[in-house]
Write a protein that holds these residues in place. Structure first.
Motif, PDB file in Angstrom:
ATOM      1  N   ILE A  33       0.859  -1.182   0.000  1.00  0.00           N
ATOM      2  CA  ILE A  33       0.000   0.000   0.000  1.00  0.00           C
ATOM      3  C   ILE A  33       0.896   1.232   0.000  1.00  0.00           C
ATOM      4  N   ALA A  34       0.632   2.163  -0.942  1.00  0.00           N
ATOM      5  CA  ALA A  34       1.476   3.355  -1.086  1.00  0.00           C
ATOM      6  C   ALA A  34       0.623   4.614  -0.945  1.00  0.00           C
ATOM      7  N   PRO A  35       0.390   5.082   0.279  1.00  0.00           N
ATOM      8  CA  PRO A  35      -0.430   6.274   0.477  1.00  0.00           C
ATOM      9  C   PRO A  35       0.322   7.545   0.090  1.00  0.00           C
ATOM     10  N   SER A  36      -0.350   8.366  -0.752  1.00  0.00           N
ATOM     11  CA  SER A  36       0.322   9.530  -1.330  1.00  0.00           C
ATOM     12  C   SER A  36      -0.351  10.847  -0.975  1.00  0.00           C
ATOM     13  N   ARG A  55      -2.015   2.038   8.936  1.00  0.00           N
ATOM     14  CA  ARG A  55      -1.416   0.866   9.584  1.00  0.00           C
ATOM     15  C   ARG A  55      -2.411   0.220  10.542  1.00  0.00           C
ATOM     16  N   ASN A  56      -3.064   1.029  11.333  1.00  0.00           N
ATOM     17  CA  ASN A  56      -4.057   0.480  12.258  1.00  0.00           C
ATOM     18  C   ASN A  56      -5.202  -0.185  11.511  1.00  0.00           C
ATOM     19  N   THR A  59      -1.750  -7.626   8.607  1.00  0.00           N
ATOM     20  CA  THR A  59      -0.570  -7.190   9.357  1.00  0.00           C
ATOM     21  C   THR A  59       0.717  -7.330   8.561  1.00  0.00           C
ATOM     22  N   ASP A  60       0.722  -8.176   7.538  1.00  0.00           N
ATOM     23  CA  ASP A  60       1.939  -8.411   6.760  1.00  0.00           C
ATOM     24  C   ASP A  60       2.027  -7.555   5.499  1.00  0.00           C
ATOM     25  N   ILE A  61       1.039  -6.716   5.257  1.00  0.00           N
ATOM     26  CA  ILE A  61       1.078  -5.844   4.082  1.00  0.00           C
ATOM     27  C   ILE A  61       1.897  -4.601   4.423  1.00  0.00           C
ATOM     28  N   PRO A  62       3.010  -4.355   3.712  1.00  0.00           N
ATOM     29  CA  PRO A  62       3.830  -3.184   4.020  1.00  0.00           C
ATOM     30  C   PRO A  62       3.240  -1.891   3.476  1.00  0.00           C
ATOM     31  N   ASP A 117       7.070   1.172   6.129  1.00  0.00           N
ATOM     32  CA  ASP A 117       8.094   0.164   5.824  1.00  0.00           C
ATOM     33  C   ASP A 117       9.057   0.627   4.739  1.00  0.00           C
ATOM     34  N   PHE A 118       8.586   1.489   3.848  1.00  0.00           N
ATOM     35  CA  PHE A 118       9.413   2.162   2.844  1.00  0.00           C
ATOM     36  C   PHE A 118       9.075   3.650   2.932  1.00  0.00           C
ATOM     37  N   LEU A 119      10.016   4.491   2.506  1.00  0.00           N
ATOM     38  CA  LEU A 119       9.778   5.922   2.395  1.00  0.00           C
ATOM     39  C   LEU A 119      10.009   6.358   0.953  1.00  0.00           C
TER      40      LEU A 119
END
Length: 325
Positions: A162-165, A176-177, A185-188, A243-245
Motif C-alpha cells: 500500500i502506497a499512500p500519497s 497501519r491500524n 498485518t503483513d502488508i507493508p 516500511d518504505f519511504l
C-alpha cells in the motif's frame, strides 16, 4: 620520479577497469513501473505530455504487464481513472473500483509481480483534492477514515504493498491500524513520506485526470524550500509504521534523498516524476540530447544519493538498455 599528486586516472583507463571499481549500479530489480488504468474498453491511449506513457483499459492491461515482467521489472504501481467521480472519492474504496479490479486481474495473471496500490482520493474526487473538502478547506482527520478504507479495500483485492500519497497528517498511523485490524498485518506501507508541492507534477495530472478543480495542494504537500521539515515528515512516518519511504520528486531533491537515507536507514524510493520524464522526452525528440545516456546518468544519480528503488516512467526503456537491446 615521485610525483606530488595521486594518479586517480589509473582506474579510468578502460571500460573494464571502470566497471570493476564502479561504486553505484543500476539494475532492473531497482525499478518500479507506473501504470494508468481506465474503465474504457480496448483502449491504449498515449498521454500527450508523456510520450511513451499510456492509459490502459483493463482488457489491454495484461499485455503491458506481461511485457514488464519479461523485462525483469519486479513491481508496478497502479493509478486508477474512474468513469465517475464524487465529492468523497467513493470509487477509491469501492470493492469493484477500477484499481481493485486491476489488482485482482494482475495478481491472477502474474502472481509473481509485486503490485503496489497508490492510495489517494485525488483521482476519484470531483474536486481533485486528496481528501474531503469543506468550504474550500481540505479536511485532515475526516479524510483519514476514507484513506484507511481505501487501503483496506486495496489489500482485500490482493495488493502486495500500500502506497499512500495523500500527505494528510497521521495517514500512516491510520492506515497501519486499519490494515492490522482487518487482518493485513503483513502488508507493508510504502509511504509518500516526503512529497513536495512541485511544478514537476503537471504531466501526471494529464495522465491521471487529477488536476485540482480549485486552488492548489500547498496546504498539505511540502514547500520546496524546506529541508528540515522533510526529515520531520520522514521520522513521523517511520514512527507510525511505514516500511518504505518515498521522496517525490527526485531529481531536484537529491539532497533530501541522501539526508532521509542517512537519517532513517529505511528502504528508500526515489520517484522520478512525470515532469522530469517529459523534459527528457521532449529534448530527445528534438535531437538535443542522448536520451539513453541522460536517463541512465539521472537514475544512477538517484541511486548514488541513497535510493534503493526508483519509481520511474523510464523503467521499460532502462530494462531494455540494461539487457543490451
Amino acid at each position: 620520479m615521485n610525483q606530488p599528486f595521486t594518479r586517480h586516472r589509473r582506474l579510468r583507463q578502460s571500460a573494464a577497469i571502470r566497471r570493476m571499481v564502479r561504486e553505484t549500479t543500476l539494475q532492473a530489480d531497482d525499478l518500479i513501473y507506473p501504470l494508468f488504468v481506465t474503465e474504457e474498453k480496448n483502449k491504449k491511449t498515449e498521454v500527450p505530455s508523456m510520450p511513451g506513457v499510456y492509459q490502459f483499459s483493463l482488457d489491454r492491461l495484461n499485455e503491458e504487464v506481461g511485457e514488464v515482467e519479461k523485462l525483469g521489472i519486479p513491481a508496478i504501481i497502479l493509478f486508477g481513472i474512474p468513469s465517475e467521480k464524487d465529492a468523497c472519492g467513493s470509487q477509491a474504496y469501492a470493492a469493484e473500483g477500477i484499481v481493485q479490479r486491476a489488482i485482482r486481474q494482475v495478481k491472477h495473471a502474474f502472481p509473481n509481480m509485486v503490485v503496489i496500490a497508490d492510495t489517494c482520493l485525488c483521482e476519484f474526487t470531483d474536486h481533485g483534492h486528496c481528501g474531503l473538502v469543506k468550504e474550500g478547506d481540505v479536511l485532515n482527520d475526516e479524510s483519514l477514515a476514507l484513506l484507511t478504507k481505501t487501503a483496506v479495500s486495496q489489500a482485500e483485492a490482493g495488493a502486495d504493498i500500500i502506497a499512500p500519497s495523500n500527505m494528510m497528517d497521521g495517514f500512516v498511523y491510520a492506515i497501519r491500524n486499519g490494515l492490522d485490524e482487518a487482518g493485513f498485518t503483513d502488508i507493508p506501507i510504502m509511504s509518500y513520506a516526503v512529497k513536495y508541492a512541485s511544478a514537476f507534477y503537471g504531466p501526471f495530472r494529464d495522465a491521471a485526470n487529477s488536476a485540482p478543480a480549485f486552488g492548489d495542494r500547498k496546504t498539505y504537500q511540502m514547500d520546496a524550500a524546506n529541508r528540515e521539515e522533510a526529515l520531520r515528515e520522514a521520522h513521523s512516518d517511520v514512527e507510525q509504521g511505514a516500511d518504505f519511504l518515498i521522496v517525490k520528486p527526485a531529481l531536484s531533491y537529491l539532497d533530501i534523498v541522501r539526508e532521509v537515507k542517512n537519517e532513517t536507514g529505511m528502504p528508500l524510493v526515489a520517484y522520478n516524476v512525470s515532469g522530469e520524464y517529459a523534459m527528457v522526452k521532449a529534448a530527445a525528440q528534438n535531437g538535443w540530447i542522448d536520451e539513453k545516456a541522460m536517463v541512465m546518468e539521472t537514475l544512477i544519480s538517484m541511486k548514488r544519493a541513497g535510493a534503493d528503488l526508483i519509481l520511474t516512467y523510464h523503467a521499460k526503456d532502462v530494462a531494455n538498455w540494461l539487457k543490451g537491446s
